[in-house]
Design an enzyme around this catalytic site. Structure first.
Site, short mmCIF file in Angstrom:
data_model
loop_
_atom_site.label_atom_id
_atom_site.label_comp_id
_atom_site.label_asym_id
_atom_site.label_seq_id
_atom_site.Cartn_x
_atom_site.Cartn_y
_atom_site.Cartn_z
N GLU A 47 -43.74 19.01 36.45
CA GLU A 47 -42.53 18.98 37.31
C GLU A 47 -41.91 17.59 37.24
O GLU A 47 -42.63 16.58 37.27
CB GLU A 47 -42.97 19.28 38.76
CG GLU A 47 -41.88 19.13 39.81
CD GLU A 47 -42.43 19.20 41.24
OE1 GLU A 47 -43.58 18.75 41.48
OE2 GLU A 47 -41.69 19.70 42.12
N ASN A 106 -34.31 20.91 41.66
CA ASN A 106 -35.57 20.59 41.00
C ASN A 106 -35.81 21.73 40.01
O ASN A 106 -36.11 22.86 40.40
CB ASN A 106 -36.68 20.52 42.06
CG ASN A 106 -37.99 20.03 41.49
OD1 ASN A 106 -38.20 20.06 40.28
ND2 ASN A 106 -38.89 19.61 42.37
N LYS A 123 -36.21 25.29 41.64
CA LYS A 123 -37.28 25.45 42.64
C LYS A 123 -36.75 25.99 43.96
O LYS A 123 -35.76 25.48 44.51
CB LYS A 123 -37.94 24.08 42.85
CG LYS A 123 -39.17 24.08 43.73
CD LYS A 123 -39.78 22.68 43.72
CE LYS A 123 -41.02 22.55 44.56
NZ LYS A 123 -41.59 21.19 44.47
N GLU A 142 -38.20 16.26 49.42
CA GLU A 142 -37.53 17.22 48.52
C GLU A 142 -36.39 17.95 49.22
O GLU A 142 -35.37 18.25 48.60
CB GLU A 142 -38.54 18.21 47.95
CG GLU A 142 -39.43 17.59 46.90
CD GLU A 142 -40.16 18.62 46.08
OE1 GLU A 142 -39.51 19.47 45.45
OE2 GLU A 142 -41.40 18.58 46.08
N CYS A 168 -44.44 23.85 41.25
CA CYS A 168 -45.29 23.15 42.21
C CYS A 168 -45.54 23.93 43.51
O CYS A 168 -46.35 24.83 43.54
CB CYS A 168 -44.74 21.76 42.50
SG CYS A 168 -45.98 20.75 43.38
N ASN A 193 -46.47 17.93 41.20
CA ASN A 193 -46.73 16.55 41.65
C ASN A 193 -47.35 16.70 43.03
O ASN A 193 -46.64 16.90 44.02
CB ASN A 193 -45.44 15.74 41.78
CG ASN A 193 -44.86 15.29 40.46
OD1 ASN A 193 -45.13 14.20 39.98
ND2 ASN A 193 -44.04 16.15 39.86
N1 CDV Z 1 -43.97 18.65 44.50
C1 CDV Z 1 -44.51 19.49 45.41
O1 CDV Z 1 -43.99 20.57 45.66
N2 CDV Z 1 -45.59 19.04 46.07
C2 CDV Z 1 -46.21 19.77 47.14
C3 CDV Z 1 -46.86 18.85 48.12
C4 CDV Z 1 -45.87 17.91 48.73
C5 CDV Z 1 -47.54 19.64 49.23
C6 CDV Z 1 -47.25 20.76 46.63
O2 CDV Z 1 -47.21 21.91 47.08
O3 CDV Z 1 -48.13 20.39 45.85
#
Ligand code: CDV
Length: 312
Positions: A47, A106, A123, A142, A168, A193
């Site tokens: 990501e 994103n 996203k 975000e 993510c 991430n």
């Molecule tokens: N980049 C993300 O979406 N990270 C989230 C963290 C912040 C909880 C994740 O679900 O891994």
């Protein structure tokens, strides 16, 4: 008939805030060349793979924010990655921050071995909040920097199978997996991430890797799909992020996993036809799903069914 494919999660270690995109791209090209030597046909990058993960800090100046975004893809700085992939005949997945007119997303793309973009996802589940919370050691902004994605959850025919994308935080939501599963996804690609430390619930810090793999393995098994999930890992601008990039089989088994929090290639030979073992039997959707009893899943929270805590 077996449908073999050799896939790789191309985990990246931290990207410093002052690291030029050209350097990040050079690191990705090095992983792609290694992948080629190992017979890989698809490489999955993380990501927001071109810069440090900037939602971890607060900014007000839109020009400063926009320097983390891409206005075109490929751009002059990312073209070498597209060129190398086409030269080697390797498909790849890339996450990046995207500006489209006034809109910021994103985003992730799937690029075919001929260098053309064959799928794009923006996203949907944006974690965090919109305003600075200075008590935290790092932020999770975000919701401030991105809009919710407007492309649904795409699944396309590619690489001899059905390929779905998410990003993510989406991987923690069973609804995402089922929507991809209902489109017969056989291979789901995602980058992440994920901080090791959650300032709001530090009691579960030691479970971050477990929750990552738990979500991926459940999503794979319950929908009979392979998953390639790739981290940006390690200590980046004061935020330690988990690694654990992995490839998961439709049985829910992890068949390859990273052992570092740096740049690392994780490779597996898969057979997309094995998805049938799950989807024709225990998770035969046509035979066993009971969708008329699932309607609440697609309805918003209401007074009759209140959210346990208010949204920020
Ligand atoms: N980049 C993300 O979406 N990270 C989230 C963290 C912040 C909880 C994740 O679900 O891994």
């Amino acid at each position: 008939m077996p449908r073999p494919l050799t896939v790789a999660a191309a985990q990246l270690g931290p990207i410093a805030d002052d690291e030029p995109r050209a350097s990040a791209v050079a690191r990705m090209i090095a992983l792609m060349e290694k992948a080629h030597r190992r017979g890989v046909e698809l490489v999955v990058f993380p990501e927001a793979a071109l810069t440090a993960f900037f939602p971890h800090w607060y900014m007000e100046d839109q020009a400063a924010i926009d320097r983390y975004f891409e206005t075109e893809m490929p751009s002059a700085e990312t073209q070498p990655l597209f060129d190398k992939a086409r030269e080697l005949g390797i498909a790849f997945h890339l996450g990046y921050a995207e500006i489209d007119g006034e809109h910021r997303y994103n985003t992730a793309i799937l690029v075919g071995p001929d260098g053309t973009i064959v799928s794009k996802y923006r996203k949907v589940h944006l974690p965090g909040y919109r305003e600075n919370e200075p008590w935290r050691p790092f932020q999770n902004l975000e919701k401030r920097y991105f809009e919710r994605g407007n492309l649904g959850f795409p699944v396309v025919d590619a690489l001899g199978g059905r390929v779905g994308l998410c990003i993510c935080n989406d991987r923690r939501w069973p609804e995402v997996w089922r929507i991809l599963g209902l489109q017969n996804a056989e291979l789901v690609l995602l980058g992440y991430n994920t901080p090791q430390h959650d300032p709001a619930s530090p009691a579960i810090d030691h479970l971050q890797d477990f929750h990552n793999h738990l979500s991926l393995q459940a999503g794979a098994y319950q929908n009979g799909t392979y998953v390639v999930a790739t981290a940006k890992a390690g200590l980046e601008e004061g935020c330690e992020m988990i690694g654990g990039s992995c490839i998961v089989a439709p049985t829910g088994e992890i068949i390859a996993v990273a052992s570092t929090r740096g740049d690392e290639l994780v490779v597996a030979d898969i057979d997309l036809d094995r998805c049938k073992e799950i989807r024709s039997n225990i998770f035969n959707f046509t035979a066993h799903r009971q969708p008329d009893l699932y309607t609440a899943i697609a309805e918003p929270m209401t007074a009759a069914r209140p959210a346990p805590v208010p949204a920020k």
